[in-house]
Each structure stands twice: as structure tokens, then as C-alpha cells.
Design a protein around this motif. Structure first.
Motif, PDB file in Angstrom:
ATOM      1  N   GLU A 103       0.865  -1.155  -0.011  1.00  0.00           N
ATOM      2  CA  GLU A 103       0.008  -0.066  -0.195  1.00  0.00           C
ATOM      3  C   GLU A 103       0.960   1.466   0.051  1.00  0.00           C
ATOM      4  OE1 GLU A 103       0.578  -2.094   2.363  1.00  0.00           O
ATOM      5  OE2 GLU A 103       0.351  -1.132   4.254  1.00  0.00           O
ATOM      6  N   HIS A 149      -7.541  -4.932  -0.671  1.00  0.00           N
ATOM      7  CA  HIS A 149      -6.731  -5.043   0.645  1.00  0.00           C
ATOM      8  C   HIS A 149      -5.839  -3.929   0.566  1.00  0.00           C
ATOM      9  CE1 HIS A 149      -4.938  -6.290   4.398  1.00  0.00           C
ATOM     10  NE2 HIS A 149      -3.804  -6.004   3.819  1.00  0.00           N
ATOM     11  N   GLU A 150      -5.330  -3.634  -0.447  1.00  0.00           N
ATOM     12  CA  GLU A 150      -4.304  -2.540  -0.601  1.00  0.00           C
ATOM     13  C   GLU A 150      -5.049  -1.130  -0.608  1.00  0.00           C
ATOM     14  OE1 GLU A 150      -1.724  -3.616   0.572  1.00  0.00           O
ATOM     15  OE2 GLU A 150      -1.539  -5.648  -0.332  1.00  0.00           O
ATOM     16  N   HIS A 208      -6.603   0.140   2.644  1.00  0.00           N
ATOM     17  CA  HIS A 208      -5.351   0.782   3.493  1.00  0.00           C
ATOM     18  C   HIS A 208      -5.509   2.614   3.165  1.00  0.00           C
ATOM     19  CE1 HIS A 208      -3.067  -1.768   5.577  1.00  0.00           C
ATOM     20  NE2 HIS A 208      -2.837  -2.779   4.537  1.00  0.00           N
ATOM     21  N   GLU A 237      -3.829  -3.205  10.020  1.00  0.00           N
ATOM     22  CA  GLU A 237      -4.006  -4.586   9.087  1.00  0.00           C
ATOM     23  C   GLU A 237      -5.420  -5.216   9.307  1.00  0.00           C
ATOM     24  OE1 GLU A 237      -2.450  -5.048   6.400  1.00  0.00           O
ATOM     25  OE2 GLU A 237      -0.430  -4.424   6.459  1.00  0.00           O
ATOM     26  N   THR A 246      -8.289  -2.875   7.922  1.00  0.00           N
ATOM     27  CA  THR A 246      -7.986  -2.973   6.390  1.00  0.00           C
ATOM     28  C   THR A 246      -8.692  -4.317   5.887  1.00  0.00           C
ATOM     29  OG1 THR A 246      -6.265  -1.472   6.296  1.00  0.00           O
ATOM     30  CG2 THR A 246      -6.293  -3.268   4.589  1.00  0.00           C
ATOM     31  N   TYR A 262      -3.902  -9.336  11.097  1.00  0.00           N
ATOM     32  CA  TYR A 262      -4.823  -9.570  10.001  1.00  0.00           C
ATOM     33  C   TYR A 262      -6.109 -10.098  10.446  1.00  0.00           C
ATOM     34  CZ  TYR A 262      -1.175  -8.096   6.767  1.00  0.00           C
ATOM     35  OH  TYR A 262      -0.088  -7.584   5.891  1.00  0.00           O
TER      36      TYR A 262
HETATM   37 ZN   LIG Z   1      -2.182  -4.631   4.608  1.00  0.00          ZN
END
Ligand SMILES: [Zn+2]
Length: 315
Positions: A34, A56-57, A60, A79, A82, A142
């Protein structure tokens, strides 16, 4: 509409408007990684996996860039939240034709359960570089971080969680909030004290484990087998086929969550019981009629590490 455009529409509606004019997805041979308004991704993967890493990216953009979150200090906030945005978006875009499940992020829950039972779990308040294993770091940051968010919705209510994310955005975008600032917004929105939840789930590796202890006629006894107390939703089915949802708030919440509008609760009477004083290992209550089945949290948002004793059928 393309997947990326659809992602930004969804995430903006749920987590606050994406504030920059562009976002660039670069197939640059590294990542996913990211950056502000951009991501680098690799190729050679199937469509869903490629879309997943882009989501996902891009997520962020909220849980890092808009709120200036330090991923080495509050890795679960960065994380984990996100991953939460990513999972909800994946679910929204790929599975919208099916029935809306009660818990759209079961994958992170399963990852967290494996971690919790592995013997390798460490508190997710650790600085990111200090875990003994990458396994413990990644599953805490995560997966347990995403569970942190969805389970907060179980405590304060689904609608209050959605309001919390939007209000947090309004109050804290382009600033540098801490997790405590997020907690305060959730407390303001819901009127529920959340100190205990944030403390235990973030700073300790205590695990949640409830069980149905006894059913005798109309009497039901629930047992807390763990050292982590939570409020409980308990769905009871009677011998005549009717259902009733019982809600037991935790005394330390100093409040109650409102009724939630899940399909499985449609048309079901909801009864709020007296608070559970969190040091007591058992709680008993009397249902309205002869009990046939009892199910603790049928929405599966309570991160109970041993769920096989969460439902019981009277023989
Ligand atoms: Zn990430």
C-alpha cells in the motif's frame, strides 16, 4: 462497473468518502503493497485473488492513510481493520446474490481460532516487530484485528457499528487517532462502556468460551468456561416450534445493544434479561415455555473458541 470502481463506491459508503481524485493500481512486480493513492501488485494470479489483493491495498486508504495509523505500533488497527474493509467488500461484490449471512468474515474468525488454539498467540498490543513468530504476528494483526471489528458489532449492535465507522471518519480523517479514539466514538454512538473489551481482546490472549450447561424444562443454565466475559444472544426454540431471543448484557457494559435486524431473528420476540455480573461462572434464566433447542449467538460473531457446546437439543 469494474471491480476497483465498485470497491471505492462500497468502501466510501460504509467507511467514509474516499477523498482523493485518483487511485492507481500498478502491476509493478512487488506486493501487494500500500502507498498513498496507489498500490503495487504482482500478476499471474486468478481474478478473485487479484481483486482481493487490490481491495486489501486500496482499503489501506482508510486504515492507514486517512487516519495516519502506525502499523508497527497498532498493527491490528492497520492490517486488521483494512482486512475487515476488504472482506466486507469481497463479500458485497462477489456474494451479493446469496442470502446475507450473519457473519460475512468467517475466514478471519477461523484464522483467529487456529491462532488461539495453537499455543503461539501473543497479545496484539505488542509492537509488530516483537512477536516470536511471524505466524502469531500475521494472525493477530490481520485476522484477530478483523474479528475485533466484527465482534464489536456483536457487542454494540450491527447498526451502531456502521454508525461508528462513519462518525470516526467524520471526526478523525486526516488526523492521527489512536485505537482509544475509535473506542470513544463507539462508546458515544452506542452508550455502552467498552473499556473491558478493548483491554482484554487487545492486551491479553484471553479467549472467549461459553457453553450451554443445563436445560431442564423451562430452565436454562449457561456457563462461562473462560476468563473473558461477553454479552450473550441466546436463541431458544420451544417444543411448539416458536422461538424467543434472549439477550444477556454484561454488567460492565452499563448499557444494552438495541435489537438487530438479521433474517434469523425476523418475527422472533426479543427478551432482555438481567445483566450478567462478569465474575460469576454461571447464569440461569427461565424461558417462557418448554425448551426444545438452545443456541448461543446464532450469528456466529461471538469469537467463541469452542463452539460445539454453544447449541444443544433436548432429547
Ligand atoms: Zn495490509
Amino acid at each position: 462497473m469494474g471491480f476497483a470502481a465498485e470497491f471505492f463506491d462500497f468502501a466510501s459508503s460504509r467507511f467514509g468518502a474516499y477523498p482523493w481524485p485518483t487511485y492507481t493500481i500498478v502491476q509493478g512486480g512487488d506486493g501487494g503493497m500500500e502507498y498513498g493513492t496507489a498500490t503495487l501488485i504482482t500478476g499471474n494470479r486468478n481474478l478473485k485473488s487479484l481483486v482481493n489483493v487490490i481491495f486489501h491495498e486500496a482499503a489501506h486508504s482508510w486504515y492507514q492513510h486517512l487516519f495516519g495509523i502506525n502499523e508497527t505500533v497498532d498493527e491490528w488497527f492497520d492490517e486488521g481493520f483494512t482486512s475487515y474493509v476488504e472482506e466486507l467488500a469481497m463479500h458485497h461484490i462477489f456474494e451479493r446474490k446469496g442470502a446475507i449471512p450473519t457473519n460475512p468474515i468467517m475466514e478471519p474468525y477461523r484464522g483467529y481460532y487456529r491462532l488461539a488454539l495453537s499455543g503461539k498467540e501473543e497479545p496484539m498490543s505488542l509492537l509488530a516487530d516483537y512477536y516470536n513468530t511471524n505466524y502469531a504476528y500475521s494472525n493477530a494483526a490481520y485476522n484477530k484485528g478483523a474479528v475485533m471489528a466484527e465482534q464489536l458489532g456483536y457487542i454494540i449492535g450491527k447498526e451502531n457499528l456502521e454508525k461508528t465507522f462513519l462518525k470516526f471518519y467524520e471526526l478523525w480523517k486526516f488526523k492521527h487517532p489512536t485505537p482509544n479514539d475509535f473506542k470513544r466514538v463507539a462508546e458515544d454512538v452506542s452508550g455502552i462502556n467498552l473499556k473491558w473489551y478493548f483491554n482484554l481482546f487487545i492486551n491479553t490472549t484471553r479467549k472467549i468460551d461459553y457453553a450451554i450447561d443445563t436445560i431442564a424444562g423451562k430452565e436454562i443454565i449457561i456457563r462461562n468456561k473462560s476468563d473473558f466475559a461477553m454479552p450473550l444472544d441466546i436463541l431458544v426454540e420451544y417444543k411448539d416450534g416458536s422461538k424467543e431471543l434472549f439477550y444477556i448484557p454484561l454488567r460492565e457494559m452499563r448499557g444494552e445493544k438495541p435489537a438487530e435486524n438479521y433474517d434469523i431473528y425476523a418475527g422472533v420476540k426479543r427478551t432482555v434479561l438481567e445483566d450478567w455480573f462478569w465474575t460469576k461462572p454461571t447464569y440461569s434464566f427461565t424461558a417462557s415455555k418448554e425448551v426444545a433447542k438452545v443456541w448461543i449467538d446464532p450469528t456466529l460473531r461471538l469469537a467463541d473458541i469452542e463452539s460445539s457446546d454453544n447449541h444443544k437439543i433436548v432429547k
